[in-house]
Write a protein that holds these residues in place. Structure first.
Motif, PDB file in Angstrom:
ATOM      1  N   GLY A  49     -12.595  14.534  12.288  1.00 36.61           N
ATOM      2  CA  GLY A  49     -11.716  13.365  12.261  1.00 36.61           C
ATOM      3  C   GLY A  49     -11.370  12.900  10.867  1.00 36.61           C
ATOM      4  N   ASP A  50     -11.515  13.797   9.883  1.00 40.07           N
ATOM      5  CA  ASP A  50     -11.355  13.406   8.485  1.00 40.07           C
ATOM      6  C   ASP A  50     -10.136  14.044   7.823  1.00 40.07           C
ATOM      7  OD1 ASP A  50     -13.770  12.023   8.641  1.00 40.07           O
ATOM      8  OD2 ASP A  50     -14.937  13.757   7.945  1.00 40.07           O
ATOM      9  N   LEU A  51      -9.757  13.436   6.703  1.00 40.64           N
ATOM     10  CA  LEU A  51      -8.746  13.975   5.807  1.00 40.64           C
ATOM     11  C   LEU A  51      -9.403  14.311   4.470  1.00 40.64           C
ATOM     12  CD1 LEU A  51      -6.031  11.176   6.243  1.00 40.64           C
ATOM     13  CD2 LEU A  51      -6.320  13.221   7.655  1.00 40.64           C
ATOM     14  N   VAL A  87      -4.805   6.454  -3.786  1.00 41.14           N
ATOM     15  CA  VAL A  87      -3.550   6.918  -3.193  1.00 41.14           C
ATOM     16  C   VAL A  87      -3.403   8.383  -3.568  1.00 41.14           C
ATOM     17  CG1 VAL A  87      -1.040   6.802  -3.367  1.00 41.14           C
ATOM     18  CG2 VAL A  87      -2.339   4.701  -3.148  1.00 41.14           C
ATOM     19  N   GLY A  88      -3.032   9.201  -2.587  1.00 44.78           N
ATOM     20  CA  GLY A  88      -2.845  10.620  -2.869  1.00 44.78           C
ATOM     21  C   GLY A  88      -2.225  11.348  -1.698  1.00 44.78           C
ATOM     22  N   GLU A  89      -2.379  12.685  -1.705  1.00 44.42           N
ATOM     23  CA  GLU A  89      -1.826  13.512  -0.629  1.00 44.42           C
ATOM     24  C   GLU A  89      -2.955  14.140   0.178  1.00 44.42           C
ATOM     25  OE1 GLU A  89       0.967  14.335  -4.277  1.00 44.42           O
ATOM     26  OE2 GLU A  89      -1.163  14.743  -3.925  1.00 44.42           O
ATOM     27  N   VAL A  90      -2.692  14.306   1.457  1.00 44.82           N
ATOM     28  CA  VAL A  90      -3.608  15.044   2.329  1.00 44.82           C
ATOM     29  C   VAL A  90      -3.468  16.531   2.001  1.00 44.82           C
ATOM     30  CG1 VAL A  90      -4.178  15.649   4.709  1.00 44.82           C
ATOM     31  CG2 VAL A  90      -3.417  13.320   4.158  1.00 44.82           C
ATOM     32  N   GLY A 104       0.086  17.408   3.194  1.00 48.86           N
ATOM     33  CA  GLY A 104       1.207  16.997   2.356  1.00 48.86           C
ATOM     34  C   GLY A 104       1.584  15.542   2.502  1.00 48.86           C
ATOM     35  N   GLN A 105       1.009  14.864   3.496  1.00 51.87           N
ATOM     36  CA  GLN A 105       1.362  13.462   3.753  1.00 51.87           C
ATOM     37  C   GLN A 105       0.753  12.550   2.692  1.00 51.87           C
ATOM     38  OE1 GLN A 105       0.595  12.375   7.773  1.00 51.87           O
ATOM     39  NE2 GLN A 105       1.496  10.355   7.594  1.00 51.87           N
ATOM     40  N   ALA A 106       1.511  11.557   2.269  1.00 54.11           N
ATOM     41  CA  ALA A 106       1.014  10.547   1.339  1.00 54.11           C
ATOM     42  C   ALA A 106       0.205   9.506   2.094  1.00 54.11           C
ATOM     43  CB  ALA A 106       2.184   9.878   0.620  1.00 54.11           C
ATOM     44  N   VAL A 107      -0.963   9.170   1.562  1.00 54.75           N
ATOM     45  CA  VAL A 107      -1.826   8.178   2.203  1.00 54.75           C
ATOM     46  C   VAL A 107      -2.489   7.307   1.147  1.00 54.75           C
ATOM     47  CG1 VAL A 107      -2.331   9.590   4.248  1.00 54.75           C
ATOM     48  CG2 VAL A 107      -3.821   9.740   2.245  1.00 54.75           C
ATOM     49  N   ALA A 108      -2.913   6.138   1.591  1.00 53.95           N
ATOM     50  CA  ALA A 108      -3.763   5.260   0.792  1.00 53.95           C
ATOM     51  C   ALA A 108      -5.003   4.949   1.610  1.00 53.95           C
ATOM     52  CB  ALA A 108      -3.022   3.973   0.434  1.00 53.95           C
ATOM     53  N   TYR A 109      -6.059   4.535   0.939  1.00 52.18           N
ATOM     54  CA  TYR A 109      -7.294   4.233   1.665  1.00 52.18           C
ATOM     55  C   TYR A 109      -8.167   3.293   0.845  1.00 52.18           C
ATOM     56  CZ  TYR A 109      -9.452   7.534  -1.567  1.00 52.18           C
ATOM     57  OH  TYR A 109      -9.885   8.159  -2.712  1.00 52.18           O
ATOM     58  N   VAL A 110      -9.067   2.605   1.537  1.00 52.98           N
ATOM     59  CA  VAL A 110     -10.129   1.820   0.902  1.00 52.98           C
ATOM     60  C   VAL A 110     -11.446   2.396   1.392  1.00 52.98           C
ATOM     61  CG1 VAL A 110     -11.207  -0.447   0.691  1.00 52.98           C
ATOM     62  CG2 VAL A 110      -8.715  -0.268   0.766  1.00 52.98           C
ATOM     63  N   LYS A 111     -12.198   2.984   0.482  1.00 54.57           N
ATOM     64  CA  LYS A 111     -13.463   3.635   0.832  1.00 54.57           C
ATOM     65  C   LYS A 111     -14.212   3.933  -0.456  1.00 54.57           C
ATOM     66  CE  LYS A 111     -15.291   7.891   2.935  1.00 54.57           C
ATOM     67  NZ  LYS A 111     -15.915   8.429   1.700  1.00 54.57           N
ATOM     68  N   ALA A 112     -15.507   3.740  -0.444  1.00 56.56           N
ATOM     69  CA  ALA A 112     -16.306   4.060  -1.621  1.00 56.56           C
ATOM     70  C   ALA A 112     -16.196   5.548  -1.941  1.00 56.56           C
ATOM     71  CB  ALA A 112     -17.763   3.674  -1.399  1.00 56.56           C
ATOM     72  N   GLY A 113     -16.021   5.862  -3.231  1.00 58.25           N
ATOM     73  CA  GLY A 113     -15.940   7.251  -3.643  1.00 58.25           C
ATOM     74  C   GLY A 113     -14.572   7.696  -4.091  1.00 58.25           C
ATOM     75  N   VAL A 120     -13.035  12.694   0.799  1.00 58.69           N
ATOM     76  CA  VAL A 120     -12.916  12.796   2.259  1.00 58.69           C
ATOM     77  C   VAL A 120     -12.794  11.385   2.822  1.00 58.69           C
ATOM     78  CG1 VAL A 120     -14.163  13.324   4.391  1.00 58.69           C
ATOM     79  CG2 VAL A 120     -14.058  15.014   2.560  1.00 58.69           C
ATOM     80  N   VAL A 121     -11.752  11.181   3.612  1.00 64.58           N
ATOM     81  CA  VAL A 121     -11.457   9.862   4.172  1.00 64.58           C
ATOM     82  C   VAL A 121     -11.340   9.983   5.687  1.00 64.58           C
ATOM     83  CG1 VAL A 121      -9.807   7.954   4.206  1.00 64.58           C
ATOM     84  CG2 VAL A 121     -10.172   9.252   2.083  1.00 64.58           C
ATOM     85  N   PRO A 122     -12.093   9.193   6.467  1.00 68.83           N
ATOM     86  CA  PRO A 122     -11.869   9.189   7.915  1.00 68.83           C
ATOM     87  C   PRO A 122     -10.416   8.847   8.231  1.00 68.83           C
ATOM     88  CG  PRO A 122     -13.894   8.008   7.372  1.00 68.83           C
ATOM     89  CD  PRO A 122     -13.189   8.287   6.065  1.00 68.83           C
TER      90      PRO A 122
END
Length: 363
Positions: A49-51, A87-90, A104-113, A120-122
């Motif tokens: 379930g991760d990116l 912020v980056g790409e999958v 290739g999808q652009a995503v943002a996230y809040v997660k330690a690391g 790796v982002v859920p």
């Protein structure tokens, strides 16, 4: 399984087997002592379930020092990863995650690391974006903090007076704009005329340069009946001044106390013995806000802010450190400089570090 042998990302370059990342190796309020740049950490593998996100921009937060000093969770012992947002790409993903995301999808996230070349982002924590832009990063922690704290605790209404401390900083810029959009009169403290000019450009009605003006005197003279809401992130003496400036039924929202983060205790002294009497005398309140406690409303807040930005209704100022002595913050090694820059109070807007990636296509 090695990425370099078995995986190719969407731009045709091999995903390496190792990467650079920042790791807390010692608990200390001195970020440079606490954190180590590791050159050859394994690139992590995403689960079902991760990116796997290749980070292009990472955000600097005042809380980075609190985290590396071990103040947020005493049970977490070094070594541990650091950095809160990216912020980056999958570039890789698990089977379940592929139902909602693509390579290739652009995503943002809040997660330690996030202070790493790859994280790796859920998938459930990732926010899809129209493109990889640093402006989106400003909304993840800083913008959401301003939006949710003012909405949940500020009780803003037209004509009220709102004081924002450190108003030209990463989150202060949003508190100013959101209070102004609520038709409030907005006062902002800052440390230079340049910052004052920026604040006026985003709608601040009254700026106070605390380096050249006496904040308490200005507030007493210009706002004798006090201010209705304070968005406070400095702590110490500024907290005391803000508390004294509260109007009847005023609300002081504590979203941080950066003046003390580099101290061993993390605190600057305040006149706490007078607090009960001051609050009682004015029927006033002091409320704390920590973003992690409002995650049920987080995605709603973020979508609202993203729409505002895309409509052109919100300025998302980014500071890459171009005016710093050694120039733009580029690469993980510059995170140390970026943290110093923030604590020297030099930034206008959100401090962002760019992680460049050179692609040598093999397709």
């Amino acid at each position: 399984m090695s990425y370099s042998r078995h995986f190719v990302d969407f731009q045709g370059s091999s995903i390496p087997s190792s990467m650079k990342k920042l790791v807390v190796t010692k608990l200390s309020q001195n970020f440079r002592e606490a954190v180590t740049l590791q050159q050859d950490s394994p690139v992590p593998l995403p689960g079902d379930g991760d990116l796997l996100v290749r980070n292009r921009f990472v955000g600097i937060n005042a809380s980075d020092i609190n985290y590396s000093a071990g103040r947020y969770d005493a049970s977490v012992k070094p070594p541990f990863d650091i950095g809160f947002e990216g912020v980056g790409e999958v570039v890789g993903l698990g089977l379940s995650a592929s139902a909602d995301f693509t390579v290739g999808q652009a995503v943002a996230y809040v997660k330690a690391g996030s202070f790493a070349e790859y994280t790796v982002v859920p998938a459930r924590q990732a926010v899809p974006l129209p493109s990889v832009k640093p402006e989106f990063l400003t909304l993840m922690v800083s913008g959401a903090t301003a939006y949710l704290s003012l909405k949940e605790l500020g009780d803003l209404s037209e004509g009220q007076k709102v004081l924002v401390t450190a108003a030209a900083g990463g989150t202060g810029q949003f508190a100013v704009q959101l209070a102004k959009k609520a038709k409030c009169h907005v006062i902002g403290t800052c440390s230079s005329d340049g910052k004052g000019g920026f604040l006026k450009s985003i709608g601040c009605d009254h700026t106070i340069n605390y380096k050249t003006e006496n904040v308490g005197s200005v507030l007493r003279k210009d706002y004798p009946e006090g201010v209705d809401v304070v968005y406070e992130s400095v702590g110490g003496k500024m907290f005391d001044l803000a508390l004294d400036a509260l109007a009847i039924k005023g609300r002081l929202i504590v979203i941080g106390f950066i003046a003390g983060y580099q101290n061993p205790t993390g605190l600057q002294p305040i006149k706490a013995e007078l607090l009960p009497a001051k609050l009682l005398k004015k029927s006033a309140s002091v409320r704390g806000f920590f973003l992690s406690h409002y995650l049920s409303d987080y995605k709603m807040a973020l979508q609202h802010l993203l729409k505002m930005y895309e409509r052109g209704d919100l300025v998302c100022e980014v500071d890459f450190g171009d005016m710093s002595p050694e120039g733009k913050f580029t690469g993980l090694e510059s995170v140390f400089r970026a943290v110093d820059y923030m604590y020297m109070g030099k930034n206008i807007g959100k401090i962002v570090v760019e992680l460049p990636h050179s692609v040598s296509s093999k397709l």
